[in-house]
Design a protein around this motif. Structure first.
Motif, short mmCIF file in Angstrom:
data_model
loop_
_atom_site.label_atom_id
_atom_site.label_comp_id
_atom_site.label_asym_id
_atom_site.label_seq_id
_atom_site.Cartn_x
_atom_site.Cartn_y
_atom_site.Cartn_z
N HIS A 1 -6.05 -3.08 4.99
CA HIS A 1 -5.82 -1.63 4.98
C HIS A 1 -6.97 -0.80 4.43
O HIS A 1 -6.75 0.21 3.77
N GLU B 1 3.15 2.62 3.12
CA GLU B 1 3.41 1.49 4.03
C GLU B 1 4.54 1.88 4.98
O GLU B 1 5.59 2.31 4.55
N ASP C 1 -6.98 2.94 4.93
CA ASP C 1 -6.12 3.81 4.12
C ASP C 1 -6.86 4.39 2.92
O ASP C 1 -6.34 5.27 2.24
N SER D 1 1.28 5.77 6.14
CA SER D 1 -0.11 5.42 6.40
C SER D 1 -0.54 5.97 7.76
O SER D 1 0.14 5.78 8.76
N ARG E 1 0.83 -1.21 0.00
CA ARG E 1 0.00 0.00 0.00
C ARG E 1 0.86 1.26 0.00
O ARG E 1 2.01 1.25 0.48
#
Lengths: 311, 440
Positions: free
Chosen positions: B402, A308, B405, B253, A305
């Motif tokens: 995630h 990260e 996110d 993040s 992602r």
């Protein structure tokens, strides 16, 4: 309170023009050159099989969805694509009931039992082919060309025959084999269309075919570096399988890295079966085996992602 | 000039041709003005006036009672008609001060130049920005003075002015860059005064070359300001994506731009800072694009905050056809409205009246696992899986891959050939995660 005239929904409020129907239509169009080549080389019997196969798949889907009180979704073209793919995977001389049994198996057992479009974990057309192959082996493995019984180039290679069809015949499709798998040129035209329309990416087919090429050349039928790897990648179902079946959305990984692994795995299994197995051809089994590994592959190839945090 | 960008993203039809060549028109309100006490992220304001009071232009009528908040000012002179909950563009009813405009535009004594910004201290500048009620005008509405006051341990080396304007249809930032170039640059200079070691960047998408030219001309003799050309791609103007494009740094993040030494400000916000410091005017106006296929004469307006959306649509010639959707903001991330009777707020960038052809709500089909959502997701997530987990309320799995996110940019829903409402489901799941955390 006045009646609200405006649609109130969550963003985004605009959507692309792409549709499932459009994608399936593109796959269908991309398969047409191979289908036409099949009809050219195998004449009326091929056309007959193709039409029965498509009708069986579409019919099976409609009847099943009616019986189970679901929305009938044959207008998404996915059943028609499965029908065409199945036909291209059948020898041109099979009896008429073979595509019917195959179509019903593909749609109901391989697709609808698992939830329908997008939910099947194996490629329905391939599952049906293998089901037919194991159940009616003689019908599924008799090849003729121009009315003469013949053997596929891969079977000849396996036997160690000295007389092989010329490369030109292999490339054009003037050889024994399934309706849609023999003409490499027709398949490549269709594949180019799919790539151009961005329906598929090159990742799976390139690694699949590349792996078969390298391993065939490395290991070789007659010892290391002693085989015509270029000849071999255009024989059998490799081009059809690599571009049209290993790339099946619902039974191949959605992640980029996963697609390379899919292609690699398919290639290795294909070569192992072709060179060392009891069967002349291994593309179908290779893809089906890799289909089973897809959830696992996806789990380990999730994209990293954005942002990260390094642990 | 190097063309910068981020990875993935989409190319929606941009619809900017409708308004990009329409100079900003100044529009005076006709009817009553409505000032919601929430036009920002943070605590609601408390009204400082009562029914029957006379208010003046620039007078504070809503006081911020918490740190994360921003005061609200009257934008006309007139009488407070009522203080009551009114429909807000976000769909809620929010306590609002309603002012009947007397048309005199008599200014409050607090308005007036604050002196040369070069002689103001950091604290003075922050205080002026805070008192001017300036918030992020790209839509999020985070109070600007907080953004400009990062904790001392976070060193800031880049101030990025966001001129990407990647949302389709929107041209307000473009027109501001073109018509108020000097104010954009001066506004940035004021911010740079707060961060003397930082460099200023104005990032503009390459479909706005006229604005780029104007900015290059305006900044050619300024050492610490650079114009950056970014690729026309959605969501280029998303904060994290823009920072990546300009600096190649990834905001971690859950982190903030300050974690990678950056601060991003919207174009109109920077102009508001300029106005607050140089002309001593609080945030009272903004530029709004009124567009869409159902609008007769799409335009860009400079309007007073509190003006009704309906007045703007009427000023743009009204509707030529019945829209299926009215949107506050851009078509990718804006809010669908039930009514045009809502006031322009600090975060109102556009009012779009879209026809059936532009914005019909499609019917969902099964996911075919084509992977286009993954190829589009600028946060590198797996939208198709988030969608499944969200639908089945598998919140642990949703978080594990995630889901939090997700910035809800809408790329996945846009590209989905099965027309799945991915963002909608993710939004619901995110809310569930947050409320579970709160209750835990």
């Amino acid at each position: 309170m006045s009646v609200n005239k405006y649609t109130v929904s969550s963003s985004p409020h605009i959507r692309s023009k792409d549709t499932v129907q459009g994608i399936m239509g593109d796959v269908f169009i991309a398969l047409l050159p191979a289908a036409i080549a099949g009809v050219w080389f195998f004449r009326f019997s091929a056309l007959f099989i193709i039409l029965i196969s498509i009708a069986s798949c579409v019919g099976a889907e409609a009847i099943w969805q009616k019986l189970t009180k679901q929305k009938v979704t044959i207008n998404d073209f996915s059943a028609a694509v499965t029908g065409l793919l199945l036909a291209l995977n059948l020898p041109p001389t099979v009896p008429f009931w073979i595509p019917i049994v195959g179509g019903v198996f593909a749609i109901i057992v391989a697709k609808q039992f698992f939830g329908g479009l997008g939910q099947n974990f194996i490629n329905p057309a391939l599952a049906a082919r293998v089901f037919l192959l194991t159940s009616w082996t003689p019908q599924m493995t008799s090849w003729t060309l121009d009315g003469v019984t013949t053997a596929t180039p891969l079977a000849l290679l396996k036997e160690g025959a000295l007389q092989l069809p010329s490369f030109t015949d292999v490339f054009l499709g003037n050889i024994g084999g399934c309706i849609g798998e023999t003409s490499a040129i027709a398949l490549l035209i269709g594949a180019a269309y799919l790539l151009y329309r961005r329906v598929i990416s090159i990742r799976i087919p390139a690694t699949f075919i590349g792996t078969v090429f390298i391993l065939t050349w490395l290991i070789g039928r007659d010892g290391m570096f002693y085989s015509n790897a270029i000849y071999e990648i255009f024989t059998g179902g490799l081009i059809l399988g690599a571009f049209f079946m290993a790339t099946d959305y619902s039974s191949s990984p959605v992640t980029e890295k996963g697609q390379y692994i899919m292609g690699l795995g398919c290639g290795i299994i294909t070569v192992v079966i072709r060179l060392f197995g009891g069967l002349p051809e291994g593309v179908s089994y290779a893809i089906l085996i890799m289909n089973l590994a897809v959830p696992l592959i996806e789990r380990y190839t999730m994209p990293k992602r954005f942002g990260e945090v390094k642990q | 000039m190097q063309l910068l960008t981020f990875k993935r993203g989409i190319h929606p039809p941009d619809g900017k041709h409708l308004t990009e060549n329409k100079p900003i028109e100044y529009l005076l309100p006709k009817g009553d003005l409505v000032y919601p006490m929430v036009q920002h992220i943070g605590a609601p304001c408390e009204p400082t006036v009562k029914k029957g009071d006379r208010v003046l232009v620039g007078q504070k009528i809503g006081e911020a009672k918490a740190y994360v908040s921003a005061p609200v000012h009257a934008t006309v002179s007139g009488t407070v008609k009522n203080i009551a909950p009114m429909l807000h563009p976000n769909g809620d009813k929010i306590l609002s001060v309603i002012v009947e405009n007397d048309g005199l535009y008599e200014e409050h004594e607090s308005i007036g130049p604050k002196g040369d910004y070069k002689n103001l201290s950091r604290e003075q500048i922050i205080e002026i920005i805070k008192e001017a009620g300036i918030v992020g005008m790209g839509g999020a509405g985070f109070p600007t003075f907080i953004k400009l006051s990062p904790p001392p341990e976070k060193k800031i080396d880049s101030i990025i002015v966001n001129g990407a304007e990647c949302e389709p249809y929107l041209t307000s930032d473009y027109r501001v860059m073109l018509e108020e170039t000097d104010r954009v640059v001066t506004g940035l200079k004021i911010i740079l005064k707060l961060f003397p070691e930082a460099k200023g960047y104005i990032a503009v998408e390459d479909n706005k070359m006229e604005a780029v030219k104007a900015l290059l001309e305006e900044t050619k003799n300024i050492d610490n300001i650079e114009v950056k050309l970014v690729k026309t791609k959605y969501p280029q103007g998303a904060e994290k994506q823009l920072i990546y494009a300009v600096t190649k740094r990834e905001v971690p993040s859950g982190g903030l731009p300050a974690d990678v030494a950056c601060i991003v400000q919207n174009i109109d916000t920077v102009v508001a800072i300029h106005r607050a410091i140089v002309r001593g005017r609080p945030l009272m106006r903004r530029i709004v694009t009124v567009s869409g296929g159902a609008v007769k004469d799409p335009k860009n307006f400079k309007v007073k905050i509190g003006t009704s959306y309906r007045e703007l649509v009427e000023a743009a010639g009204g509707l030529v056809s019945e829209p299926v959707k009215i949107i506050s903001g851009g078509p990718m991330m804006g809010m669908a409205l039930t009514s045009l009777d809502v006031p322009v707020c600090k975060g109102t960038s556009a009012i779009l009246c879209l026809t059936k052809e532009e914005a019909e709500l499609p019917e969902e089909q099964n996911c075919i696992r084509c992977g286009r959502c993954i190829a589009a997701c600028p946060m590198n997530l797996m939208p198709l899986q988030l969608n499944q987990y969200a639908i089945h309320k598998e919140i642990d799995k949703f978080e594990a891959i995630h889901g939090m996110d997700c910035m809800e940019c809408g790329c996945c829903s846009f590209v989905c050939p099965a027309k799945r409402h991915i963002v909608q489901s993710v939004r619901t799941a995110k809310k569930l995660v947050r409320s579970n955390k709160k209750n835990a």
